[in-house]
Design a protein around this motif. Sequence first.
Motif, mmCIF file in Angstrom:
data_model
loop_
_atom_site.group_PDB
_atom_site.id
_atom_site.type_symbol
_atom_site.label_atom_id
_atom_site.label_comp_id
_atom_site.label_asym_id
_atom_site.label_seq_id
_atom_site.Cartn_x
_atom_site.Cartn_y
_atom_site.Cartn_z
ATOM 1 N N ARG A 82 1.094 3.831 -3.422
ATOM 2 C CA ARG A 82 0.155 5.019 -2.879
ATOM 3 C C ARG A 82 0.316 6.148 -3.831
ATOM 4 N N LYS B 223 -4.734 -1.634 -6.439
ATOM 5 C CA LYS B 223 -4.806 -0.171 -6.653
ATOM 6 C C LYS B 223 -5.113 0.043 -8.350
ATOM 7 N N GLY C 193 0.971 -1.158 0.132
ATOM 8 C CA GLY C 193 0.257 -0.106 0.102
ATOM 9 C C GLY C 193 0.931 1.240 -0.064
ATOM 10 N N ARG C 194 1.916 1.291 0.746
ATOM 11 C CA ARG C 194 2.805 2.349 0.520
ATOM 12 C C ARG C 194 3.379 2.494 -0.534
#
Length: 266
Positions: free
Chosen positions: A99, A158, A95-96
Amino acid sequence: MAVLPPPSIGKRYRGRFGPLFGLDRENTRVLLLLLLTSVTGAVDAASYLGLGQVFTANMTGNVAIIGFAAGGAALPLLNSAIALGAFMVGTIVAGRIVRRCDITATWPRQLTVCVGITFAMLLSVFLLWVTQPRAPAPHVIAPLLAFAMGVQGAATKKLSVADLPTTVVTSTLTSLGADSRLAGGTSVRWRRRAGAVAALLAGALAGAGLFQLREAFALVPGLAALAIVLTASRLLPDRELSSAQDFRSGEADSPGTDSSPSTRPS
């Protein structure tokens, strides 16, 4: 560890890969995500069959196993809980990384990084496993595989490609039935949904078959699929592919067009 083709090769052929197959951005993503879905089947075949009934990709199964074990069933509560925790750590890491990725690109570079991490983790587990006379302890291997699949699942999320979460097909099957013509629907995106189920099944079948030869070999189909995705991602053009023939419906698909169920069948 080199898991990507040399940049010179990517630059030489970049821009030819998409037009060669006549695919637009969305359908290119679909094909690559189907390959990643097959990884789930192979990895779960390795972990469930070789690590004492522990899922490392399908966390729905692990949550159920934890509940069963807590209720008194002779199932691996601790190992399943460890795998669940490692999967969540993987989702946070991915997720990081993704992002701020450019989701207008056919396949964002950050997503390739996450797929590379997944490949590296699976390859490390494979090498550790295949060099041992017996399978390593589940509490060592399962978290590594679960972390890798958490990275893959969060990274592909994503892209927001409908019906292709890559690590589970429960929602895909639900949509496939609920939106079918038998249920009074329009069978929107049915090819993609059926393809996701078939991809996971194929990965599981290949993994289970190779498991019979040697336990660690169950990971080979997943490693092969990841290698294909990594190679393909290097050959894709830097920008969004131009309009091309849609392989699902035979209709032209313009970049940026919203393929919602109300406007376009699948």
